[in-house]
Design an enzyme around this catalytic site. Structure first.
Site, PDB file in Angstrom:
ATOM      1  CB  SER A 292      -0.955  -0.046   1.202  1.00  0.00           C
ATOM      2  OG  SER A 292      -1.959   0.926   1.097  1.00  0.00           O
ATOM      3  CG  ASP A 303       7.809   4.086 -11.656  1.00  0.00           C
ATOM      4  OD1 ASP A 303       8.352   2.967 -11.687  1.00  0.00           O
ATOM      5  OD2 ASP A 303       6.577   4.250 -11.727  1.00  0.00           O
ATOM      6  CE  LYS A 317      -4.752  -2.020   0.671  1.00  0.00           C
ATOM      7  NZ  LYS A 317      -4.850  -0.596   0.302  1.00  0.00           N
TER       8      LYS A 317
END
Length: 545
Positions: A292, A303, A317
């Site tokens: 999460s 990224d 999640k």
């Protein structure tokens, strides 16, 4: 959405009223009304024919839980106790004495005092038995009732009678309740090589402030790199995850995009502030327990090529829940959105099978690359990453696992004695005391063996542990024990340090042989090189624009 949630709760209350003859009404012939009528008739049937004891409240609560689970694994009903715990976790505090406890065969036992709290200051230790609370015996009493007795308003007193292994007699101690902080950062230190380490257990209201405070202290020690440990961090508040990621990213970069139901329900969170930690070489440790909000941080770091992810694939999640309070201090958590990492990844794992979703380690290794048909994305520097199944590490390293013989011993304690994690070590640690407590031990005519912080698990201590297991009639594979004795020495020392000097000290010793932390320190130069390359690209972009 809020009205819909309330409608469902009212529907179940109506069904309960039907079941007990408290409501006489006719319903229009709609599918929802027919289902509500079915629920009412089912409850009446249970009341009339069920042979065992049952509670209408419990049955209806489970009906609500199952209803929400039919939506997805993370939409859930929180009863009064669960709702209170969640709010305490998010606030980061509660009022009490500051001790983790559990019931072991009906005996109220201290698992661990929280450092700096009234319990710790009064000298309570792991393994202590709380025999009485304000003169009332605790044995056999419901655990939730005992927890409520220990908690209470700030500055009020509670008197405990303690039974401690090896002491000649029980003793009493009076504690004054206080605000108990539930800190997010449970380990923080700088290695001799200048590598900072932060272990973050969740994302609550004060997580950002805690991390920033530790980083400021680290800088005074000549910080050269950082390992951010998000292993077994189940997440928490989205806003805190965004603020933490912002600490390490230059302004203007996307951290996460949240997409909800309906047109215009898209919110993009970007880094805003400049911080002195934006050029710091960074490693993020992850495992299957990283979920999460933790995955939001890890995804943003990966990224943007800000640092390297080391360890194992995360939980996966990508669903966002909103908490809607109900009547009677309960609540429902409803999935209202999905989040996407800066490259556009939805990392939510499939939950078509509830079992496979709940126990991913049974289905595949956390080191196994994702399915080739998982969607492919690219980081800012063009590295390929995948969506749809958690965040895969840049450097895959398997978690340290206790030898199978120790796992089997713990399972036997769990099955034969009590369902408490780490119970064999808690029970064994009762026979020892820190050497710093020598005066107190003598005062109580203690028979416990004193250990210094630098103690080693020699052959005599290993033999004593085996004798302890035999006395408790816990079977174990002696051949496997001999084969794995060197690793067992490390594990036993870690567990005894944790019980005698605290979880933080035990975990710090664990890091000395933790393969993931070792690898994290090794690849700091690689993370530095990658981020330097990315910064050069950002500067070129600024010049060209």
């Amino acid at each position: 959405m809020r009205q819909w949630v309330r409608f469902l709760s009212v529907g179940f209350l109506l069904a309960a009223a039907l079941a007990f003859g408290a409501l006489q009404a006719s319903y229009r012939s709609k599918p929802t009304d027919r289902v509500i009528r079915d629920v009412g008739e089912a409850l009446r049937t249970i009341e009339t024919y069920y042979s065992g004891e049952w509670s209408s409240d419990a049955v209806l609560k489970w009906a609500i839980v199952d209803m929400l689970l039919s939506l997805d694994p993370h939409s859930n009903f929180l009863d009064e106790r669960a709702y209170q715990r969640m709010m305490e976790e998010q606030r980061g505090s509660f009022y009490g004495i500051g001790v983790s406890i559990n019931s072991i065969q009906g005996v109220l036992t201290v698992i661990m005092p929280i450092p700096g709290t009234p319990a710790a200051k009064a000298g309570l230790r792991a393994g202590d038995v709380i025999a009485e609370i304000d003169g009332e015996p605790t044995k056999g009493q419901p655990l939730d009732d005992l927890i409520r007795k220990l908690r209470g308003p700030k500055n009020t007193e509670v008197r405990l009678t303690i039974v401690r292994q090896g002491y000649e007699a029980p003793f009493s101690v009076t504690l004054v309740r206080d605000e108990i902080p539930l800190v997010s950062v449970v380990n923080a230190f700088v290695t001799p090589d200048g590598i900072g380490y932060l272990r973050v257990r969740n994302f609550a209201e004060r997580t950002y402030e805690e991390i920033r405070s530790h980083l400021e202290e680290f800088q005074k020690a000549g910080l050269k790199g950082l390992v951010l440990d998000l292993r077994d961090n189940p997440g928490g508040l989205l806003e805190e995850a965004v603020r933490v990621a912002d600490l390490f990213l230059p302004p203007g970069l996307t951290i996460v995009t949240v997409r909800g139901r309906g047109i215009g329900r898209v919110v993009e969170y970007k880094s805003e502030q400049e911080d002195p930690y934006e050029t710091l070489p960074l490693i993020v440790l992850t495992n299957r327990g990283t979920a999460s909000a933790s995955e939001i941080v890890a995804g943003a770091i990966q990224d943007h090529d800000r640092g390297l992810i080391v360890g194992e694939t995360t939980w996966g999640k990508g669903l966002v829940q909103t908490l809607y309070p109900l009547s009677f201090n309960t609540a429902v958590a409803i999935t209202t959105a999905r989040y996407y990492t800066p490259s556009g990844r939805l990392i939510q794992r499939s939950y078509a099978s509830f079992f496979e979703y709940s126990f991913p380690q049974v289905q595949s290794s956390p080191l196994t690359p994702g399915s080739p048909d998982r969607p492919q994305f690219q980081t800012d520097l063009g590295r390929f990453v995948t969506g749809g199944g958690g965040i895969q590490p840049d450097v895959a390293v398997e978690s340290f696992r206790d030898p199978e013989v120790l796992q089997a011993i713990e399972q036997e304690f769990y099955r034969r004695v009590a369902p408490v994690n780490g119970l064999p070590y808690l029970e064994f640690a009762r026979f020892f005391a820190p050497v710093e407590k020598a005066d107190e031990e003598r005062q109580h005519r203690s028979t416990r063996q004193l250990l210094s912080p630098d103690f080693q698990v020699d052959d005599a201590l290993l033999t004593r542990f085996q004798d302890f297991l035999r006395q408790r009639e816990i079977p174990f594979d002696e051949t496997a024990f001999r084969r794995d004795r060197e690793v067992i020495r490390q594990v036993l020392r870690r567990e005894l340090i944790e019980r005698l000097w605290g979880e933080s000290e035990g975990y710090r010793y664990f890091l000395t042989f933790d393969p993931q932390f070792k690898k994290a320190q090794e690849v700091i130069p690689k993370a530095r090189q990658m981020w330097s390359q990315r910064l050069q690209a950002l500067k070129k972009k600024e010049v060209s624009s």
